[in-house]
Write a protein that holds these residues in place. Structure first.
Motif, mmCIF file in Angstrom:
data_model
loop_
_atom_site.group_PDB
_atom_site.id
_atom_site.type_symbol
_atom_site.label_atom_id
_atom_site.label_comp_id
_atom_site.label_asym_id
_atom_site.label_seq_id
_atom_site.Cartn_x
_atom_site.Cartn_y
_atom_site.Cartn_z
ATOM 1 N N ARG A 1 2.404 1.689 -3.504
ATOM 2 C CA ARG A 1 1.389 2.170 -4.450
ATOM 3 C C ARG A 1 1.060 3.639 -4.224
ATOM 4 O O ARG A 1 0.954 4.424 -5.168
ATOM 5 C CB ARG A 1 0.127 1.325 -4.341
ATOM 6 C CG ARG A 1 0.268 -0.008 -5.026
ATOM 7 C CD ARG A 1 -1.062 -0.707 -5.159
ATOM 8 N NE ARG A 1 -0.918 -1.859 -6.012
ATOM 9 C CZ ARG A 1 -1.395 -3.043 -5.738
ATOM 10 N NH1 ARG A 1 -2.108 -3.242 -4.653
ATOM 11 N NH2 ARG A 1 -1.210 -4.051 -6.568
ATOM 12 N N GLU A 2 0.894 4.009 -2.959
ATOM 13 C CA GLU A 2 0.573 5.398 -2.617
ATOM 14 C C GLU A 2 1.656 6.351 -3.125
ATOM 15 O O GLU A 2 1.381 7.370 -3.736
ATOM 16 C CB GLU A 2 0.422 5.499 -1.106
ATOM 17 C CG GLU A 2 0.210 6.905 -0.587
ATOM 18 C CD GLU A 2 0.226 6.915 0.937
ATOM 19 O OE1 GLU A 2 0.926 7.780 1.495
ATOM 20 O OE2 GLU A 2 -0.455 6.068 1.550
ATOM 21 N N ARG A 3 2.901 6.005 -2.883
ATOM 22 C CA ARG A 3 4.013 6.881 -3.281
ATOM 23 C C ARG A 3 4.256 6.857 -4.784
ATOM 24 O O ARG A 3 4.704 7.849 -5.348
ATOM 25 C CB ARG A 3 5.268 6.513 -2.519
ATOM 26 C CG ARG A 3 5.087 6.868 -1.061
ATOM 27 C CD ARG A 3 6.337 6.853 -0.282
ATOM 28 N NE ARG A 3 6.025 7.296 1.070
ATOM 29 C CZ ARG A 3 6.830 7.118 2.085
ATOM 30 N NH1 ARG A 3 8.001 6.538 1.914
ATOM 31 N NH2 ARG A 3 6.485 7.537 3.280
ATOM 32 N N ASN B 1 1.947 6.742 -6.934
ATOM 33 C CA ASN B 1 0.862 7.525 -7.532
ATOM 34 C C ASN B 1 0.885 8.997 -7.150
ATOM 35 O O ASN B 1 0.047 9.767 -7.595
ATOM 36 C CB ASN B 1 -0.494 6.915 -7.158
ATOM 37 C CG ASN B 1 -0.676 5.568 -7.803
ATOM 38 O OD1 ASN B 1 -0.246 5.346 -8.909
ATOM 39 N ND2 ASN B 1 -1.315 4.657 -7.094
ATOM 40 N N SER B 2 1.821 9.378 -6.296
ATOM 41 C CA SER B 2 1.853 10.799 -5.887
ATOM 42 C C SER B 2 2.867 11.595 -6.673
ATOM 43 O O SER B 2 3.602 11.138 -7.455
ATOM 44 C CB SER B 2 2.131 10.913 -4.408
ATOM 45 O OG SER B 2 3.365 10.343 -4.076
ATOM 46 N N SER C 1 0.825 -1.213 0.000
ATOM 47 C CA SER C 1 0.000 0.000 0.000
ATOM 48 C C SER C 1 0.859 1.262 0.000
ATOM 49 O O SER C 1 0.567 2.221 -0.722
ATOM 50 C CB SER C 1 -0.936 0.015 1.205
ATOM 51 O OG SER C 1 -1.858 -1.044 1.117
#
Length: 124
Positions: free
Chosen positions: A119-121, A123-124, A116
């Motif tokens: 994925r978060e990083r 997409n940022s 997670s």
């Protein structure tokens, strides 16, 4: 199927040495004293003998190049010697940047938390 992006790559650096003898020592350590094992990244991505299924599926499905190195391989390839391991770096335009630090890695409890965060990083 992965698409290669020449300008970016995630580099995962394990707090372990490369080689068969070191692998045997690591396995013994994980089995006999798992709480004192020094590589949180290893614990999140691998069971004692094999790669965790959840991690393998993520790794195979993600559309981002990844490289996995032991700390001695990383030091030799990238000429970096002062880092603290394990960690995840982003290689972007030939520059290494911290993606997940050792401190952040320590706070992750599960493979899903690692996935997670990645994925978060990404997409940022």
């Amino acid at each position: 199927m992965k698409t290669e992006r020449a300008d970016k790559k995630l580099i995962f650096v394990y707090n372990a040495q490369a080689g068969k003898i070191n692998a045997v020592i690591d396995i013994a350590h994980k089995m006999l004293r798992p709480k004192t094992y020094q590589c949180k990244l290893c614990s999140l991505t691998h069971d004692v003998f094999v790669e965790k299924e959840q991690w393998r599926r993520f790794r195979e499905q993600v559309q981002f190049p990844m490289e996995f190195l032991h700390k001695d391989e990383f030091r030799k390839k990238y000429s970096v010697h002062q880092e603290v391991y394990p960690m995840v770096l982003l290689l972007e335009n030939q520059q290494l940047k911290k993606f997940i630090s050792q401190e952040e890695m320590k706070n992750l409890k599960t493979t899903q938390e690692l996935i997670s965060l990645i994925r978060e990083r990404m997409n940022s």
